[in-house]
Structure formats: structure tokens, C-alpha cells
Design a protein around this motif. Structure first.
Motif, mmCIF file in Angstrom:
data_model
loop_
_atom_site.group_PDB
_atom_site.id
_atom_site.type_symbol
_atom_site.label_atom_id
_atom_site.label_comp_id
_atom_site.label_asym_id
_atom_site.label_seq_id
_atom_site.Cartn_x
_atom_site.Cartn_y
_atom_site.Cartn_z
ATOM 1 N N VAL A 1 20.713 54.695 50.497
ATOM 2 C CA VAL A 1 19.714 54.828 51.555
ATOM 3 C C VAL A 1 19.314 53.431 52.025
ATOM 4 O O VAL A 1 18.925 52.586 51.226
ATOM 5 C CB VAL A 1 18.483 55.598 51.041
ATOM 6 C CG1 VAL A 1 17.386 55.593 52.088
ATOM 7 C CG2 VAL A 1 18.869 57.021 50.674
ATOM 8 N N THR A 2 19.473 53.173 53.314
ATOM 9 C CA THR A 2 19.096 51.877 53.873
ATOM 10 C C THR A 2 17.974 52.074 54.870
ATOM 11 O O THR A 2 18.116 52.828 55.828
ATOM 12 C CB THR A 2 20.285 51.239 54.624
ATOM 13 O OG1 THR A 2 21.450 51.405 53.844
ATOM 14 C CG2 THR A 2 20.032 49.774 54.889
ATOM 15 N N LYS A 3 16.878 51.374 54.635
ATOM 16 C CA LYS A 3 15.822 51.411 55.628
ATOM 17 C C LYS A 3 16.138 50.326 56.646
ATOM 18 O O LYS A 3 16.020 49.138 56.362
ATOM 19 C CB LYS A 3 14.470 51.147 54.963
ATOM 20 C CG LYS A 3 13.330 51.350 55.923
ATOM 21 C CD LYS A 3 12.101 51.838 55.168
ATOM 22 C CE LYS A 3 11.159 52.540 56.118
ATOM 23 N NZ LYS A 3 9.901 52.904 55.498
ATOM 24 N N GLY B 1 17.421 38.054 66.021
ATOM 25 C CA GLY B 1 17.193 38.195 64.586
ATOM 26 C C GLY B 1 18.498 38.046 63.843
ATOM 27 O O GLY B 1 19.564 38.114 64.445
ATOM 28 N N PRO B 2 18.425 37.817 62.533
ATOM 29 C CA PRO B 2 19.648 37.631 61.742
ATOM 30 C C PRO B 2 20.480 38.908 61.736
ATOM 31 O O PRO B 2 19.968 39.992 61.998
ATOM 32 C CB PRO B 2 19.124 37.314 60.338
ATOM 33 C CG PRO B 2 17.763 37.901 60.303
ATOM 34 C CD PRO B 2 17.223 37.802 61.690
ATOM 35 N N SER B 3 21.761 38.772 61.439
ATOM 36 C CA SER B 3 22.616 39.963 61.502
ATOM 37 C C SER B 3 22.235 40.922 60.381
ATOM 38 O O SER B 3 21.871 40.504 59.289
ATOM 39 C CB SER B 3 24.084 39.566 61.444
ATOM 40 O OG SER B 3 24.574 39.687 60.152
ATOM 41 N N GLY B 4 22.228 42.183 60.678
ATOM 42 C CA GLY B 4 21.843 43.205 59.717
ATOM 43 C C GLY B 4 20.373 43.560 59.782
ATOM 44 O O GLY B 4 19.889 44.366 58.986
ATOM 45 N N CYS B 5 19.640 42.981 60.740
ATOM 46 C CA CYS B 5 18.201 43.260 60.783
ATOM 47 C C CYS B 5 17.902 44.508 61.601
ATOM 48 O O CYS B 5 16.744 44.903 61.736
ATOM 49 C CB CYS B 5 17.422 42.071 61.314
ATOM 50 S SG CYS B 5 17.639 41.803 63.073
ATOM 51 N N GLY B 6 18.912 45.129 62.164
ATOM 52 C CA GLY B 6 18.687 46.404 62.837
ATOM 53 C C GLY B 6 18.608 46.306 64.344
ATOM 54 O O GLY B 6 18.146 47.248 64.995
ATOM 55 N N LYS B 7 19.083 45.202 64.919
ATOM 56 C CA LYS B 7 19.032 45.043 66.375
ATOM 57 C C LYS B 7 19.872 46.121 67.056
ATOM 58 O O LYS B 7 19.414 46.779 67.997
ATOM 59 C CB LYS B 7 19.566 43.655 66.776
ATOM 60 C CG LYS B 7 18.852 42.494 66.111
ATOM 61 C CD LYS B 7 19.392 41.161 66.582
ATOM 62 C CE LYS B 7 20.841 40.893 66.233
ATOM 63 N NZ LYS B 7 21.097 40.665 64.805
ATOM 64 N N SER B 8 21.108 46.289 66.550
ATOM 65 C CA SER B 8 21.982 47.289 67.170
ATOM 66 C C SER B 8 21.401 48.685 67.003
ATOM 67 O O SER B 8 21.442 49.494 67.934
ATOM 68 C CB SER B 8 23.374 47.246 66.549
ATOM 69 O OG SER B 8 23.982 46.024 66.838
ATOM 70 N N SER B 9 20.853 48.954 65.828
ATOM 71 C CA SER B 9 20.269 50.272 65.589
ATOM 72 C C SER B 9 19.155 50.545 66.589
ATOM 73 O O SER B 9 19.076 51.626 67.174
ATOM 74 C CB SER B 9 19.710 50.360 64.168
ATOM 75 O OG SER B 9 20.700 50.025 63.231
ATOM 76 N N LEU B 10 18.316 49.542 66.794
ATOM 77 C CA LEU B 10 17.211 49.697 67.740
ATOM 78 C C LEU B 10 17.741 49.983 69.148
ATOM 79 O O LEU B 10 17.263 50.890 69.844
ATOM 80 C CB LEU B 10 16.352 48.425 67.730
ATOM 81 C CG LEU B 10 15.176 48.384 68.716
ATOM 82 C CD1 LEU B 10 14.258 49.576 68.520
ATOM 83 C CD2 LEU B 10 14.387 47.081 68.553
ATOM 84 N N THR C 1 16.046 55.246 58.926
ATOM 85 C CA THR C 1 16.640 55.157 57.604
ATOM 86 C C THR C 1 18.037 55.731 57.666
ATOM 87 O O THR C 1 18.226 56.846 58.141
ATOM 88 C CB THR C 1 15.805 55.962 56.593
ATOM 89 O OG1 THR C 1 14.443 55.565 56.731
ATOM 90 C CG2 THR C 1 16.270 55.702 55.184
ATOM 91 N N TYR C 2 19.022 54.947 57.208
ATOM 92 C CA TYR C 2 20.395 55.459 57.126
ATOM 93 C C TYR C 2 20.627 55.986 55.731
ATOM 94 O O TYR C 2 20.259 55.351 54.749
ATOM 95 C CB TYR C 2 21.413 54.343 57.367
ATOM 96 C CG TYR C 2 21.548 53.932 58.805
ATOM 97 C CD1 TYR C 2 22.166 54.762 59.726
ATOM 98 C CD2 TYR C 2 21.093 52.690 59.229
ATOM 99 C CE1 TYR C 2 22.310 54.371 61.044
ATOM 100 C CE2 TYR C 2 21.232 52.291 60.553
ATOM 101 C CZ TYR C 2 21.838 53.133 61.449
ATOM 102 O OH TYR C 2 21.988 52.747 62.747
ATOM 103 N N ALA C 3 21.263 57.129 55.633
ATOM 104 C CA ALA C 3 21.698 57.621 54.325
ATOM 105 C C ALA C 3 23.199 57.812 54.423
ATOM 106 O O ALA C 3 23.676 58.702 55.112
ATOM 107 C CB ALA C 3 21.011 58.929 53.987
#
Ligand SMILES: Nc1ncnc2c1ncn2[C@@H]1O[C@H](COP(=O)(O)OP(=O)(O)O)[C@@H](O)[C@H]1O
Ligand SMILES: [Mg+2]
Lengths: 284, 262, 271
Positions: A48-50, A69-78, A41-43
Motif C-alpha cells: 500500500v502506497t500513500k 517536486g522530486p520524482s515519486g512525490c505524486g505529481k503524475s498521480s495528481l 492510496t495505491y494498493a
């Protein structure tokens, strides 16, 4: 809507006769990755973004896994979490048999999307950079960087500065830098996204060749379905808001992969399946 | 809705933080001031107590001779500003109108801009004597180039796409000027106004300090020469406060205009 | 600048037009001729504008005196430059890379930037006398803020990926500052140096013009009171030359670090 996802059987666990890696020279350390119950979760700025929810991955050493996956789905975060650069809000990452809590360049090499080469260093110096941080002796450093540049097909370009290299060449240097400490795992975040179609395909071939030669575990992020199907042993399909894994697809196309395979019915079928997963999530 | 409220809340916190920073800075300033005195680092002759200086400042703002000096300076600043800003914008637009002339003249403008203007002050005295016109002339000279250069960058900040879209929908020249150019350029031009005022005030105060019969700069210089440190420090505090308040006000306006930009 | 000469104007009738660079040289030449001819012909009184040759003659005549005062000025400049740029760039690197510090210092510094610093000079003469000390303090302060603000802003614009790479390689804090932050900030540091350095030069000269018994600025003011226009212009010419020389020096350094600037995210220079 979650019911539509029909996960295929998990990738075989290490030692259970995983296809491929047995024939290749395995690096000295084990490149398995196991992720359980990962959540993030980003704050930021009062919002707050899950970004990620309930991520589970089990990757055997030497496999080529593509996350799509589509952009913004959290690939980079993962990927940042797999690199130890971002601490997950919840969950556990075990890499090479050890819990991963901080960046470990001896275990995980990272290739970023673009602009990650230092412009004030030559290609050779960029590849040497990780070694020089560890105070590896100069002669050894030079030799290892040279070898890796040759591996990515850049022998003779050692003294060029990044701005003297094409986009594809820059990413080759990035890959060489990611490999120079000989980590068993290589993570790549949309490494070819900024390249044109032709360069992209040949870079894909190049990466596959390097993978065959080195036997690394590769986790490759992309938003291109074609790239995913062309490169992967296994495709992990993600959906957005919050980022979840909605499908895992085993790619049974034979290796070595060739450009002609993109025209086969099986290739089209695979792409179709991924596309439907992504689309159904977007509609729902 | 809620997102909007939360960003507004964040902006409010930031503003409150800004005030806190300034108050903290003032506390540090007066704190070191008093500390320097009580530790005997500087004699009260060279650094009068802050309370005395503040009392003098309060005195000054009610003294007719000081207000007269303020009036002279403000008049010079205002006239120079009203000449320099339109002049700079007009020149900038005129040069940019022609592709060819802008390529000829821009490098010259940038070259001249890189030469500090202050050293030409004696030339203005030789040409105009010690007069109102000399101060205004020097103020304009100090200011016009920064306005010119800001106009260049303001014009560059207009996106070609926005103009093309307006044209495609049949907007007239006037409509394009008012609805595309003006809103795109406003934030950059406001910044230009802020910078122009800084250059302008500095130029005119310097001109007054160098040679003048009236004006704030002349008053400050005289107080310094006569070791009237109470008045000098009070004057410095007043001028600094006015300058900071003015620029913060323009900056606030700039922030409001930023919403137009994409 | 050179490439503008090669490229043809895209507009109408390019054949009739002179290359911009050539025209600029011509314009500069015209200015020099006008500077010589207008005062000589009496179109402009020589008190306002002495002719070019008179100015150069005054410079040649007074060479020993100018030299002596120039040396005095240069010494003050050197000290002030070291203080302003050293402190400004050093503190800027530190403040720019520590977010908490930056949030406090940046608004303060850019607010203070609005204060016309000249009004502090009388205070410095009262405190430090009319010798070189007051000039050095004033000029250092004059050049400090632009250096500081420029460097802070420069550190801000450093690509965050550079730091991410360093972190993924487990670089220590010291390694990150010395081997990533510092080289990445060099182009902006040089820009700050150019702006701050020019202000330091002018700061010293202006301070000398206001109150001094030595230095180029003092010479200019003395000649001005004596209505000796050629010597006033000669002094101004000397200061302009000093600013240009400094500018050229920094440009030279800037040229040696061109790799930094050419390799931006979007600019694929050698593709
Ligand atoms: N540093 C951050 N702060 C706040 N939100 C972020 C941050 N990084 C990513 N996000 C949000 O998390 C989500 C996933 O982002 P990301 O991992 O970059 O996705 P992808 O790489 O798949 O495009 C997005 O909604 C993005 O806005
Ligand atoms: Mg991404």
C-alpha cells in the motif's frame, strides 16, 4: 517540519481581478480548478502506497501553475486525477464549476510525457484523432487540426509520421492534440523532460506564447526548478512520501518572460526558495 | 522483511492460482468428453469413456512392451539432446566470437531457422535408413538451430557494462566467464533448454511415427491405424502430461534464475 | 540486410575482408556448386543426395503431377490458415486485452505449447478419415497456438500510454479496440502470422507425408518408398519455396507498416 512551509496568500479567486487573463481572450467555458482534501492510496502487489495526502489547490481561470517536486512525490498521480483518469481515494475536484469524475476532453486537454502520439497516424491525423472520436465532420476536423498545427508552429509538417519528427516536434503535435477540442484547461506532465536543454527552453517559450494567445488555464508538471520559475504564475512545491504540498510560490517576474531573466537575482531567489523547501523535506 | 514476505505470499498465491487453472482445465476436458459421449455426438467406438482410457493408461505404464517403447524414445531423445545442446551452444559462441563472421553467418542461421525442419525427414531416411542414428540425427537437426539462436540472444543479454566493470576491477577471463557471463546467460539458456526439448521430442516422435520399428511414436501411429482408440488416447494423455510436467519444471527453474537478472 | 554491406567491419584489417553480404552470396553459390558436383563425382551417393540438375529435372518432368498435388495441398493450407490465424489472432486480441481472461488462458496455452502435437494426428485420421479434413484440423491446431500466444504477448507490449490517451479522450470500448489496440498490435500480429502460417504449411505437408493419398507430402513419401531421391528432393524444394513465398508475402505487409515499428518510445528516427 511541516511548520517550515509558509504558504503564500492563495491565488485570487475567479473574478477578483486575477492578473493577466483579463487581457486575453477567455475560452467559452470557465477553466477554474478547485481541489479540496484530495488523497490517494495505491494498493498494488500486496503493498500500500500513500501517494498523495491533503492536497488543496485553487486555480483561477487562465493561470499558469507549475507543480514541482522530486520524482515519486505524486505529481503524475495528481495530474491523472485532474484529467479524470484516476479516481482519488478521498477528496473532491471541481473543474469549470462542475465536479470532475471522468475524463472530459471538452474541458481538459492532456499532454503526456512521451510516446503518446499514435505511430500509425500522421501528425495531422493524430491531432484530428480526438475530433474523429466525436464524429466531427471531416472538413471541419481537417481545418481545426490544421489551425492547431499552425499554432504550434508545425505548418507544413501535417503529413509526417511521428518517427519522422524530432522530439520537440512530437511534443508540439501532442500540444496541438491537447488543444484541438479547445478545452479551457491544459494539463502537461513533464512534457519536455526528454528534450535537450536548448530545445527545452525554446519549447517553454513556445508554450508561453500559445498560452498568451489562447488564455488557457495551464497545469504543468516538472521536476526542473528552472523550468518552474521560468514558466509559472504560481509554483506548487510538493514533497514525497506521502506526496504533500509544502509551499506555494507566487512568481512576480514580469511577462513576457525572457531568457535574460534567468540571470536576475529575483530568479535565483525563487529557485533558492523552492530548493530549500524540497531539501528540508528530504532531510527530515 | 515484511515486503519480502508479502512478495513471497503473492508468489504462493500465483502458484496456487496456476494449479487451480490446470485443475479447472482438466475438469473442462473430461466434462466435455463425457458430455460428448452422453449426448451421442461421438460413438464410444471413436471416443471411449474417459474412465476406460484412464484405466488403459494405468495398464500401459505397467506393460513391458509399452515401457520398452518408452525406453527407446527416451534413449533417442536423450542422445539427440545431449548432442544438440552443446553443439548449438558451441557453434553459437564460436560464431559470436568474431564480429565479422557473426555478421556473415547470423543471417544464414536465421534463414535456415525459418525453414521448418520436419519436411527434411525423408532425407534422413534416405541417408541413414530406418535406424537409431536416423532418429537421433533428425532430432539433432530439429533442435540445433533453436539452441544456436538462443545462444545468440543469451550472449546479447550479457550487459557490456557488467563486463567492463569486472575488467576495470581486474577480473581474469575465467572470472568474467564464470561470474558475469554464466549468471547473465543462465535464464536465457534455460529457456533454450525448454524450447530445445519441445523441438527435439516433436522431431523424434514424428520420425518414429513416419517410419520405425519401435518407440512411442510408432506405437501411437499403429494404434491409430488399427482404431485402438483406448490405447491411442491413453498414450496421448501420458505423453502430453509428461511434456507439460517437464516444461513446467524447467520454467520453475527459470523463474528462480530470474533473480540474478537486473 | 543491405546496410551490413555498406558499413565497414569495425575490427582489424577491414581492407582485406569481403563485405559480409558478398561473402554470403559466395557461400550460397558454393553450396549450389557442391550440390551439383559432389553427387556427380561420386563423393556422395546419389541416393543420399541427388545432384541439383537431377532434382530440377525431376521437378520439370513431373510438373503436371506436382501441379495437381500442389493444388490439393494449397487448398488445405488456405482453409487451415484462415482457421489458425483468424482464430488465433482474434482470440489473442480479445484475451490479451482482458486481464482476467489472460491470467487463465496464457499459462494453459503456453503449457500446451510443450505438447508434441504430432501425436494427435493419428487420432484425427481415426476420427475424420485420411481425406483433407484430418489435415485441416491438424494443421489448424498446429498453427493456432503460436498465433494465439504471439498475439496475446503482443497486446501486452502495447504502450500503456496509447490506452491512456484514448481514455483521456473518452474513447468508447469499441473505438479503443478498433482504433488503438488493433493498429498498435499489427506488428506483433504479423510476426505471429509469419510463425503460425509457416507451421500451418508444414502441418499440412507433414500430415500428408504420414497418411494421405494426395498432396505434395504424399508425393514425397511415395517417392521415398520407391527410393526415387530426385523426386523426394524436388518435393522438399517445392515446400521450401512455398514457405519462402509465404514469408515474403508477410514481410511485404510488414514493410507497409514500418511506421509502427520505427516510432518506439526511445527511437527518435527523424530527430
Ligand atoms: N499504478 C500505481 N500503482 C502503485 N503505485 C503507484 C502507481 N502509480 C504511482 N505509484 C506510486 O505513487 C507514488 C507517486 O508516483 P507518481 O505520481 O508517478 O510520482 P511522480 O510523477 O511525482 O514521479 C510513487 O511512489 C509511485 O511508486
Ligand atoms: Mg511522473
Amino acid at each position: 517540519m511541516a511548520g517550515k512551509a509558509t504558504p503564500l496568500p492563495e491565488a485570487p479567486s475567479p473574478g477578483a481581478g486575477a492578473p493577466g487573463p483579463s487581457l486575453r481572450a477567455l475560452p467559452s467555458r470557465n477553466g477554474s480548478i478547485r481541489v479540496t482534501g484530495l488523497e490517494h492510496t495505491y494498493a498494488a502487489a500486496g503493498r500500500v502506497t500513500k501517494a498523495l495526502e491533503d492536497i488543496r489547490l485553487d486555480i483561477a481561470p487562465g493561470r499558469f501553475v507549475v507543480i514541482v517536486g522530486p520524482s515519486g512525490c505524486g505529481k503524475s498521480s495528481l495530474l491523472m486525477m485532474l484529467a479524470g483518469l484516476v479516481a482519488p481515494t478521498a477528496g473532491r475536484i471541481v473543474c469549470g464549476g462542475r465536479a470532475l469524475t471522468a475524463p472530459d476532453p471538452d474541458l481538459v486537454g492532456v499532454v503526456f510525457q512521451e510516446a503518446s502520439l499514435y505511430p500509425w497516424l500522421t501528425a495531422q491525423e493524430n491531432v484530428e484523432f480526438p475530433l474523429s472520436l466525436r464524429r466531427v465532420p471531416r472538413a471541419e476536423r481537417t481545418q481545426r487540426a490544421r489551425d492547431k498545427l499552425a499554432l504550434v508552429g508545425l505548418a507544413g509538417f501535417e503529413d509526417r509520421y511521428p518517427h519522422e519528427l524530432s522530439g520537440g516536434m512530437k511534443q508540439r503535435v501532442s500540444i496541438a492534440r491537447g488543444l484541438v477540442q479547445n478545452p479551457p484547461v491544459l494539463l502537461l506532465d513533464e512534457p519536455f523532460a526528454a528534450l535537450d536543454e536548448q530545445t527545452r527552453i525554446s519549447m517553454g517559450d513556445e508554450l508561453l506564447r500559445i498560452w498568451e494567445q489562447t488564455g488557457k488555464t495551464v497545469v504543468f508538471v516538472t521536476h526542473s526548478l528552472t523550468e518552474a520559475a521560468y514558466l509559472a504564475d504560481q509554483i506548487v512545491v510538493m514533497s514525497a512520501r506521502p506526496g504533500r504540498i509544502v509551499d506555494r510560490v507566487e512568481v512576480d517576474l514580469p511577462r513576457p518572460r525572457t531568457y535574460a531573466m534567468m540571470g536576475t537575482p529575483r530568479f535565483a531567489e525563487l529557485r533558492q526558495r523552492i530548493w530549500e523547501q524540497i531539501r528540508s523535506q528530504a532531510d527530515g | 522483511m515484511s515486503a519480502d514476505a508479502s512478495t513471497r505470499g503473492a508468489a504462493a498465491t500465483r502458484r496456487a492460482g496456476g494449479w487451480a487453472v490446470w485443475l479447472g482445465a482438466l475438469a473442462v476436458l473430461f466434462g466435455t468428453w463425457q458430455a460428448a459421449l452422453s449426448l451421442g455426438l461421438l460413438s464410444p467406438m471413436l471416443l471411449p469413456p474417459a474412465s476406460a482410457v484412464l484405466a488403459t493408461a494405468w495398464d500401459l505404464v505397467r506393460r513391458p512392451d509399452f515401457l520398452g517403447d518408452v525406453g527407446v524414445t527416451l534413449a533417442e531423445v536423450a542422445v539427440a539432446f545431449l548432442v544438440a545442446v552443446p553443439l548449438g551452444i558451441a557453434l553459437g559462441v564460436a560464431i559470436s566470437e568474431s564480429d565479422y563472421w557473426s555478421r556473415v553467418l547470423r543471417p544464414i542461421v536465421f534463414l535456415v531457422f525459418s525453414i521448418p525442419k520436419t519436411i527434411f525427414l525423408p532425407m534422413f531416411i534416405l541417408a541413414f535408413g530406418i535406424t537409431f542414428a536416423q532418429k537421433v540425427g533428425f532430432g539433432v537437426f530439429s533442435t540445433v538451430f533453436i539452441v544456436l539462436i538462443s545462444t545468440f540472444s543469451a550472449l546479447e543479454s550479457v550487459k557490456g557494462d557488467h563486463v567492463r566493470v569486472a575488467r576495470a576491477y581486474g577480473a581474469t577471463r575465467r572470472q568474467i566467464a564464470l561470474r558475469v557471463y554464466l549468471p547473465s546467460m543462465a535464464p536465457v539458456l534455460l529457456e533454450a533448454v525448454r524450447l530445445a526439448m519441445i523441438f527435439n521430442v516433436t522431431g523424434i516422435l514424428l520420425a518414429e511415427m513416419y517410419a520405425a520399428r519401435a518407440g512411442l511414436g510408432q506405437a501411437v501411429a499403429t494404434w491409430g491405424q488399427n482404431y485402438m482408440l483406448r490405447e491411442l488416447l491413453a498414450g496421448i494423455l501420458l505423453i502430453a502430461a509428461a511434456a507439460i510436467l517437464f516444461t513446467e519444471a524447467v520454467r520453475w527453474l527459470e523463474a528462480r534464475c530470474e533473480h540474478w537478472r537486473t | 540486410m543491405a546496410d551490413t554491406a555498406v558499413r565497414r567491419p569495425a575490427g582489424a584489417a577491414p581492407a582485406l575482408r569481403i563485405a559480409p553480404r558478398t561473402l554470403r552470396v559466395l557461400l550460397g553459390f558454393c553450396v549450389l556448386v557442391a550440390w551439383e558436383v559432389l553427387p556427380r563425382s561420386g563423393a556422395i551417393p546419389t541416393l543420399f543426395l541427388p545432384s541439383l540438375s537431377d532434382t530440377l529435372a525431376a521437378l520439370a518432368d513431373g510438373a503436371p503431377e506436382y501441379g495437381r498435388h500442389l493444388l490439393f495441398t494449397l487448398r488445405a493450407i488456405a482453409v487451415s490458415m484462415a482457421v489458425a490465424c483468424g482464430l488465433g489472432i482474434g482470440a489473442g486480441l480479445l484475451i490479451g486485452s482482458v486481464a482476467r481472461l489472460r491470467r487463465i488462458v496464457q499459462p494453459l496455452a503456453s503449457g500446451l505449447y510443450a505438447v508434441p502435437l504430432v501425436i494427435l494426428y493419428p487420432l484425427f485420421t481415426a476420427w475424420f478419415g485420411i481425406g483433407p479434413q484430418s489435415k485441416i484440423v491438424f494443421a489448424s491446431l498446429y498453427g493456432l497456438l503460436p498465433c494465439l500466444l504471439g498475439t496475446i504477448a503482443g497486446v501486452q507490449t502495447i504502450d500503456r500510454q496509447y490506452l491512456l490517451v484514448a481514455r483521456s479522450l473518452r474513447a468508447t470500448r469499441r473505438q479503443t479496440v478498433l482504433r488503438v489496440l488493433l493498429p498498435a498490435a499489427i506488428p506483433t500480429v504479423l510476426t505471429s502470422l509469419r510463425i503460425g502460417g509457416a507451421l500451418v504449411i508444414v502441418g499440412v505437408v507433414v500430415a500428408e507425408m504420414l497418411t494421405s493419398a494426395e498432396g505434395i507430402g504424399y508425393l514425397i513419401t511415395r517417392s521415398r518408398t520407391l527410393l526415387d531421391s530426385p523426386r523426394v528432393f524436388a518435393g522438399i524444394l517445392l515446400v521450401v519455396a512455398m514457405v519462402f513465398a509465404f514469408d515474403g508475402l508477410v514481410r511485404l505487409l510488414d514493410h507497409r507498416t514500418r511506421h509502427w515499428r520505427l516510432s518506439t518510445r526511445s527511437g527518435d528516427g527523424g530527430a
